[in-house]
Write a protein that holds these residues in place. Sequence first.
Motif, PDB file in Angstrom:
ATOM      1  N   GLU A  57     -13.524  61.915  21.503  1.00 48.87           N
ATOM      2  CA  GLU A  57     -14.857  61.618  20.981  1.00 48.87           C
ATOM      3  C   GLU A  57     -15.941  62.121  21.936  1.00 48.87           C
ATOM      4  OE1 GLU A  57     -15.439  57.718  19.454  1.00 48.87           O
ATOM      5  OE2 GLU A  57     -13.337  57.466  18.908  1.00 48.87           O
ATOM      6  N   ARG A  58     -15.570  62.385  23.172  1.00 45.84           N
ATOM      7  CA  ARG A  58     -16.541  62.876  24.161  1.00 45.84           C
ATOM      8  C   ARG A  58     -16.488  64.396  24.302  1.00 45.84           C
ATOM      9  NH1 ARG A  58     -15.254  59.580  29.436  1.00 45.84           N
ATOM     10  NH2 ARG A  58     -17.198  60.550  30.171  1.00 45.84           N
ATOM     11  N   GLY A  59     -15.615  65.056  23.517  1.00 45.47           N
ATOM     12  CA  GLY A  59     -15.636  66.504  23.522  1.00 45.47           C
ATOM     13  C   GLY A  59     -14.324  67.224  23.711  1.00 45.47           C
ATOM     14  N   ALA A 102      -7.167  66.395  26.499  1.00 44.20           N
ATOM     15  CA  ALA A 102      -7.261  65.172  27.287  1.00 44.20           C
ATOM     16  C   ALA A 102      -5.986  64.349  27.215  1.00 44.20           C
ATOM     17  CB  ALA A 102      -8.449  64.343  26.813  1.00 44.20           C
ATOM     18  N   GLY A 103      -5.854  63.481  28.185  1.00 40.29           N
ATOM     19  CA  GLY A 103      -4.703  62.580  28.223  1.00 40.29           C
ATOM     20  C   GLY A 103      -4.962  61.278  27.496  1.00 40.29           C
ATOM     21  N   ASP A 104      -6.230  61.011  27.163  1.00 41.19           N
ATOM     22  CA  ASP A 104      -6.559  59.781  26.450  1.00 41.19           C
ATOM     23  C   ASP A 104      -7.375  60.109  25.204  1.00 41.19           C
ATOM     24  OD1 ASP A 104      -9.705  58.798  27.118  1.00 41.19           O
ATOM     25  OD2 ASP A 104      -8.845  60.315  28.431  1.00 41.19           O
ATOM     26  N   LYS A 119      -7.090  60.271  13.705  1.00 42.52           N
ATOM     27  CA  LYS A 119      -8.551  60.301  13.660  1.00 42.52           C
ATOM     28  C   LYS A 119      -9.040  61.712  13.830  1.00 42.52           C
ATOM     29  CE  LYS A 119     -12.766  58.148  15.407  1.00 42.52           C
ATOM     30  NZ  LYS A 119     -13.336  57.063  16.228  1.00 42.52           N
ATOM     31  N   VAL A 120      -9.952  62.123  12.949  1.00 38.31           N
ATOM     32  CA  VAL A 120     -10.615  63.423  13.044  1.00 38.31           C
ATOM     33  C   VAL A 120     -12.059  63.156  13.430  1.00 38.31           C
ATOM     34  CG1 VAL A 120     -11.277  65.524  11.842  1.00 38.31           C
ATOM     35  CG2 VAL A 120      -9.103  64.407  11.282  1.00 38.31           C
ATOM     36  N   VAL A 121     -12.417  63.568  14.642  1.00 37.16           N
ATOM     37  CA  VAL A 121     -13.774  63.335  15.148  1.00 37.16           C
ATOM     38  C   VAL A 121     -14.698  64.388  14.600  1.00 37.16           C
ATOM     39  CG1 VAL A 121     -15.186  63.199  17.235  1.00 37.16           C
ATOM     40  CG2 VAL A 121     -12.861  62.278  17.252  1.00 37.16           C
ATOM     41  N   GLU A 179      -0.947  58.127  19.225  1.00 37.41           N
ATOM     42  CA  GLU A 179      -1.632  58.661  18.052  1.00 37.41           C
ATOM     43  C   GLU A 179      -2.261  60.001  18.403  1.00 37.41           C
ATOM     44  OE1 GLU A 179      -3.147  54.790  15.539  1.00 37.41           O
ATOM     45  OE2 GLU A 179      -4.395  55.454  17.226  1.00 37.41           O
ATOM     46  N   LEU A 180      -2.493  60.816  17.392  1.00 41.60           N
ATOM     47  CA  LEU A 180      -3.134  62.119  17.558  1.00 41.60           C
ATOM     48  C   LEU A 180      -4.589  62.033  17.121  1.00 41.60           C
ATOM     49  CD1 LEU A 180      -3.126  65.234  17.961  1.00 41.60           C
ATOM     50  CD2 LEU A 180      -2.319  65.419  15.588  1.00 41.60           C
ATOM     51  N   PHE A 181      -5.484  62.411  18.021  1.00 44.19           N
ATOM     52  CA  PHE A 181      -6.908  62.519  17.714  1.00 44.19           C
ATOM     53  C   PHE A 181      -7.290  63.984  17.852  1.00 44.19           C
ATOM     54  CE2 PHE A 181      -9.091  58.159  18.494  1.00 44.19           C
ATOM     55  CZ  PHE A 181      -8.039  57.481  17.901  1.00 44.19           C
ATOM     56  N   VAL A 182      -8.115  64.488  16.939  1.00 44.67           N
ATOM     57  CA  VAL A 182      -8.539  65.888  17.013  1.00 44.67           C
ATOM     58  C   VAL A 182     -10.052  65.991  16.808  1.00 44.67           C
ATOM     59  CG1 VAL A 182      -6.315  66.779  16.198  1.00 44.67           C
ATOM     60  CG2 VAL A 182      -8.132  66.277  14.537  1.00 44.67           C
ATOM     61  N   ASN A 183     -10.621  67.073  17.325  1.00 43.33           N
ATOM     62  CA  ASN A 183     -12.053  67.332  17.195  1.00 43.33           C
ATOM     63  C   ASN A 183     -12.227  68.804  16.794  1.00 43.33           C
ATOM     64  OD1 ASN A 183     -14.834  67.782  17.601  1.00 43.33           O
ATOM     65  ND2 ASN A 183     -14.927  66.242  19.246  1.00 43.33           N
ATOM     66  N   PRO A 184     -12.119  69.109  15.486  1.00 49.69           N
ATOM     67  CA  PRO A 184     -12.172  70.506  15.029  1.00 49.69           C
ATOM     68  C   PRO A 184     -13.466  71.226  15.395  1.00 49.69           C
ATOM     69  CG  PRO A 184     -11.363  69.049  13.297  1.00 49.69           C
ATOM     70  CD  PRO A 184     -11.896  68.172  14.386  1.00 49.69           C
ATOM     71  N   ASP A 185     -14.592  70.535  15.322  1.00 48.80           N
ATOM     72  CA  ASP A 185     -15.876  71.169  15.636  1.00 48.80           C
ATOM     73  C   ASP A 185     -15.923  71.605  17.097  1.00 48.80           C
ATOM     74  OD1 ASP A 185     -16.666  70.741  13.050  1.00 48.80           O
ATOM     75  OD2 ASP A 185     -17.816  68.931  13.497  1.00 48.80           O
ATOM     76  N   MET A 186     -15.433  70.748  17.975  1.00 49.17           N
ATOM     77  CA  MET A 186     -15.432  71.106  19.391  1.00 49.17           C
ATOM     78  C   MET A 186     -14.444  72.238  19.661  1.00 49.17           C
ATOM     79  SD  MET A 186     -17.081  70.538  22.105  1.00 49.17           S
ATOM     80  CE  MET A 186     -17.927  69.011  21.658  1.00 49.17           C
ATOM     81  N   ALA A 187     -13.329  72.242  18.940  1.00 50.66           N
ATOM     82  CA  ALA A 187     -12.360  73.334  19.083  1.00 50.66           C
ATOM     83  C   ALA A 187     -13.039  74.668  18.770  1.00 50.66           C
ATOM     84  CB  ALA A 187     -11.168  73.108  18.159  1.00 50.66           C
ATOM     85  N   THR A 188     -13.831  74.701  17.707  1.00 52.31           N
ATOM     86  CA  THR A 188     -14.547  75.924  17.331  1.00 52.31           C
ATOM     87  C   THR A 188     -15.504  76.350  18.436  1.00 52.31           C
ATOM     88  OG1 THR A 188     -14.394  75.368  14.981  1.00 52.31           O
ATOM     89  CG2 THR A 188     -16.093  76.945  15.634  1.00 52.31           C
ATOM     90  N   LYS A 189     -16.202  75.383  19.015  1.00 53.67           N
ATOM     91  CA  LYS A 189     -17.148  75.696  20.085  1.00 53.67           C
ATOM     92  C   LYS A 189     -16.441  76.262  21.319  1.00 53.67           C
ATOM     93  CE  LYS A 189     -20.655  72.284  18.798  1.00 53.67           C
ATOM     94  NZ  LYS A 189     -21.406  71.078  19.224  1.00 53.67           N
ATOM     95  N   MET A 190     -15.153  75.921  21.474  1.00 55.27           N
ATOM     96  CA  MET A 190     -14.388  76.404  22.623  1.00 55.27           C
ATOM     97  C   MET A 190     -13.519  77.604  22.266  1.00 55.27           C
ATOM     98  SD  MET A 190     -13.333  72.841  24.536  1.00 55.27           S
ATOM     99  CE  MET A 190     -14.579  71.622  24.981  1.00 55.27           C
ATOM    100  N   GLY A 191     -13.713  78.156  21.078  1.00 55.53           N
ATOM    101  CA  GLY A 191     -13.068  79.408  20.732  1.00 55.53           C
ATOM    102  C   GLY A 191     -11.710  79.337  20.094  1.00 55.53           C
ATOM    103  N   VAL A 192     -11.311  78.155  19.593  1.00 49.61           N
ATOM    104  CA  VAL A 192     -10.006  78.042  18.940  1.00 49.61           C
ATOM    105  C   VAL A 192     -10.156  77.336  17.600  1.00 49.61           C
ATOM    106  CG1 VAL A 192      -8.673  78.053  21.073  1.00 49.61           C
ATOM    107  CG2 VAL A 192      -9.483  75.881  20.136  1.00 49.61           C
TER     108      VAL A 192
END
Length: 323
Positions: free
Chosen positions: A252-254, A245-247, A320-322, A295-308
């Motif tokens: 936080e939304r995925g 995403a660009g924002d 921030k780690v979501v 700032e860098l925001f990441v969502n590791p759980d969603m990354a896993t769900k998308m195969g990375v």
Amino acid sequence: MRSLFSVATLVLGLGLASVSPGWSADVKHVAITQIVEHPALDAARQGIKEALAEDGWIEGETLKWTFQSAQGSVGTAAQIAKTFVGMAPDVIVAIATPSAQTAVASAGGSIPVVFSAVTDPVGAKLVRSMADPGGPVTGTSDMLPLDKHLALIKRVLPGAKTVGVLYNSGEANSVSLVESLKIAGADAGLTIVESTAPRSSDVLGAARNLVGKVDAIYVPTDNTVVSAFEAVVKVGIDNQIPVFAGDTASVERGAVAAVGFDYHDLGLQTGKMVARILDGADASTIPVETVQKTELFVNPDMATKMGVTLPADMIAEAAKVVK
């Protein structure tokens, strides 16, 4: 589709709202128009109100605050802008490009307009230049650090060759951004594949149109697409295509990750400009401002769900780690 009756009702309601017996002449009136409601733009609006409060402008005491959302309709945005001009507020604040364009066109220089979350104010013909607006119009730009965004995608997907971008081709803001993205993509060795969604209801189909064509999906700060962001996330999960995403609010939304800025901070920055005008400054002398802090925001759980899998050092450096 919004009916003519509902638009007329909206405008009538706005007109009635402008009749406020008992308001002191010392109270300033700020009318704010927003193209659509979604977390990033809502955060900007809240930041504007907070900045005004910090300057002593308190809603219901020293400040009359009128807000209307166009619910994604440019036609409704135009109706809101015309009604706001009839209300003759001290400042019109317009969030996002379509609302800013209609506000500036309707005001015609008679009322100061301060915009927020406009990617390319010059390209949208809101101002003559960033340094010299050329009229009683100024504001803040949310131009994205596209080179950082593409570098982030390649950091997660070193072998990526194609990136799909979803946007509304009817938004001047987004068209300008995608053209810049193509240039940045070429420099980064990435081919940009476009898919357009003129309405929020078209976002799911536009995202599905990218399946089998791209290594990743990128969603810029396009109001139409961001308002239906969960549809893009669904396509990403179902087809194992990571969504960036660009924002930062969209993480936080995925979204898998984003390098961006807080739209609340952008709102605070915009609100300070509005406060200066309420305090007597001439809007035409205030240069357009851009956001510098990212700032860098990441969502590791969603990354896993998308195969990375996100690199450990990337997670460690994230603001921030979501979860």
